[in-house]
Every structure is written in C-alpha cells, then in structure tokens.
Write a protein that holds these residues in place. Structure first.
Motif, mmCIF file in Angstrom:
data_model
loop_
_atom_site.group_PDB
_atom_site.id
_atom_site.type_symbol
_atom_site.label_atom_id
_atom_site.label_comp_id
_atom_site.label_asym_id
_atom_site.label_seq_id
_atom_site.Cartn_x
_atom_site.Cartn_y
_atom_site.Cartn_z
ATOM 1 N N THR A 20 1.076 -1.075 0.021
ATOM 2 C CA THR A 20 -0.183 0.060 0.203
ATOM 3 C C THR A 20 0.849 1.133 -0.141
ATOM 4 O OG1 THR A 20 0.002 0.004 2.388
ATOM 5 C CG2 THR A 20 -1.936 -1.100 0.997
ATOM 6 N N VAL A 27 -2.068 6.760 -5.829
ATOM 7 C CA VAL A 27 -3.535 6.936 -5.598
ATOM 8 C C VAL A 27 -3.590 8.462 -5.335
ATOM 9 C CG1 VAL A 27 -5.411 6.554 -3.869
ATOM 10 C CG2 VAL A 27 -4.069 4.456 -4.912
ATOM 11 N N ALA A 33 -8.555 8.731 -4.601
ATOM 12 C CA ALA A 33 -8.997 8.191 -3.211
ATOM 13 C C ALA A 33 -10.457 7.511 -3.232
ATOM 14 C CB ALA A 33 -8.764 9.536 -2.236
ATOM 15 N N GLY A 36 -10.374 4.118 -4.651
ATOM 16 C CA GLY A 36 -9.904 3.231 -3.564
ATOM 17 C C GLY A 36 -10.924 2.841 -3.028
ATOM 18 N N ASP A 37 -11.741 3.628 -2.376
ATOM 19 C CA ASP A 37 -13.115 3.587 -1.657
ATOM 20 C C ASP A 37 -14.135 2.425 -2.216
ATOM 21 O OD1 ASP A 37 -13.054 4.468 0.878
ATOM 22 O OD2 ASP A 37 -13.737 6.386 0.189
ATOM 23 N N ALA A 40 -12.953 -0.669 -2.195
ATOM 24 C CA ALA A 40 -13.162 -1.322 -0.895
ATOM 25 C C ALA A 40 -14.520 -2.051 -0.846
ATOM 26 C CB ALA A 40 -12.699 -0.402 0.011
ATOM 27 N N THR A 193 -8.664 1.718 2.213
ATOM 28 C CA THR A 193 -8.378 3.066 1.608
ATOM 29 C C THR A 193 -7.365 4.020 2.424
ATOM 30 O OG1 THR A 193 -10.330 2.962 0.575
ATOM 31 C CG2 THR A 193 -9.247 5.009 0.238
#
Length: 262
Positions: A20, A27, A33, A36-37, A40, A193
C-alpha cells in the motif's frame, strides 16, 4: 517463530504496508482516493460471493475488484463521469454484497471479520499470500515505474513518449484490486483506503522526489504497523483500526513538521 500469532500479525501488517505504501503514492498523485473506496466497497461483494460459493476470499475479492474496475473503465469510456460511475458501482456492489450475506445462514459473523479486519488471526498461508501479493505489486511498479510516472504527470507527454495512459491506468487498477485483496484480513474492507492514502500523504512532507516519497511511505506504514499492533496489545483495541490511528498520528506529526519548515 511463526507459531506466535503476534509475530504473524506484525509480518502480515508489514507485507500490507509495503504494497500500500508504494501504490498509495500513485493513488494520491492521481487523486484516486474515491476509486480506492469504491474498490473497498466492491471487496464486500467479493467476500459475500466467496462465502456463498465456498471459495478462497482472496480469489473472490480479486475477481470482483477487477470486474468492477473493468466496468468502471467501460462506463467512463461511454461518457459517464468518473465520480458518478464510481458512486453507482461502489454502492451497488456494497448493497448486493450485504443482500447476499443476509441470505446465507451463519455468514454475517464471517463478513464482520472482513469488514473490520483481524490481523492477529492470519495463518502462515495468509502470510504467504500477503507477501506474495506485495512482491508482485512492488515488482510491477518498479518495472513500470517510469511509464506510470510519465502517464501520471501528463497524458499528453505519455502519448508523445509512445506510452498509452489508458493501459497504465488499467495496470494501476488491477494492482489496486490485488492490494485490496491482500489487505482485507489486516484492516478490513472499510479501512483499506486509509492505508493507501495516509502513509503516502504523510510522506509527502518528508520527500523531495517521487522515489523518495515511495520509500518514505513504506517507512511511515511500517512505523504505523508496529505502533498500532503494540497499542492494540496494550489497550486491547482492534488491531486494524489501531494501525490506521497510528498512521493518522504520523500524518499529523509530519504535517506540523512541514508547517514549521515552511
């Protein structure tokens, strides 16, 4: 040595922050961001499908995340804005995952472990998967570093240099799916994230070059992994969230340091 669950937990957290830490820089640079959410959230659907079909959680999460990423690229290519496409995909995947879990008897408890993570429960097989995934992510990023960096700085410059920015974006998307799968047992789907963004953002105050920022991000993540695990054992708090809180403290410290140096 690996028989100690604390040692396994620390090694799992370290493997995760190595992956990460480097990927998180891209990212942050690309302002992904929210993406990434979305990945997830898609991981929740992957966990639900894995429980439904009794297959490996890692396989289910990777397949689902890659499918969501490919659908996202198709939607944006068809004229949808990125935030709208991500919003639709993220919440649809989360809702579908929760619906599937509600139909599976006894699966709610299993899903809870993957929502919030339980790094101290990882086994040696999990360790091998986490570190194997971390080596793949870091190896691919090292191999494609200059191409990815050029495409991140300027798509026009990338085209001029014979680099296809869309292919680089797809590569990052696939790596992000792999990282989500690797990290899901460490911090859970809801906090993945955070490990991508916080160490990279903290390292921004410490480094002057992209390579330096990637190394600093790994160091910040490592400090957070050790401090968070130690705090979890001392105060009997959940380990994954404790690691994220430790990373947030490092971010606050580097931000103050950056202000003082300015």
């Amino acid at each position: 040595m690996l028989d100690d669950f604390v040692v396994r937990g620390v090694l799992a957290a370290l493997g995760t922050v190595v992956a990460t830490g480097v990927l998180g820089c891209f990212v942050v640079w690309r302002r992904m961001a929210y993406f990434g959410d979305a990945m997830a959230h898609a991981a929740v659907l992957g966990v639900a499908l894995s429980l439904a079909f009794s297959m490996s959680i890692y396989v289910g999460v990777i397949i689902t995340a890659v499918c969501i990423a490919l659908i996202f690229l198709q939607l944006t290519g068809a004229g949808q804005t990125a935030d709208a496409a991500l919003g639709v995909l993220a919440h649809s995947a989360l809702a579908l995952g929760l619906v599937i879990v509600s139909l599976l008897s006894g699966a709610k408890l299993s899903l809870s472990a993957y929502l919030f993570g339980n790094v101290l429960s990882v086994g040696t097989t999990d360790l091998a998967i986490i570190w194997g995934g971390a080596f793949i992510v870091v190896g691919v990023l090292w191999w494609q570093w200059s191409h990815l960096l050029t495409a991140t700085l300027s798509p026009d410059l990338a085209y001029a240099a014979g680099i296809d920015p869309r292919k680089q974006e797809l590569l990052l998307t696939i790596l992000l799916a792999l990282v989500v799968a690797v990290a899901i047992k460490v911090v859970g789907a809801l906090l993945i994230t955070a490990l991508l963004i916080i160490p990279a953002s903290a390292s921004r105050q410490l480094a002057r070059t992209p390579e330096g920022m990637a190394v600093a991000s790994i160091i910040v993540g490592t400090l957070a992994a050790f401090a968070g695990t130690q705090a979890s054992l001392m105060f009997d708090t959940p380990t994954g969230p404790s690691i994220v809180v430790a990373a947030a403290c490092v971010f606050a410290a580097t931000t103050v340091l950056g202000r003082l140096r300015a």
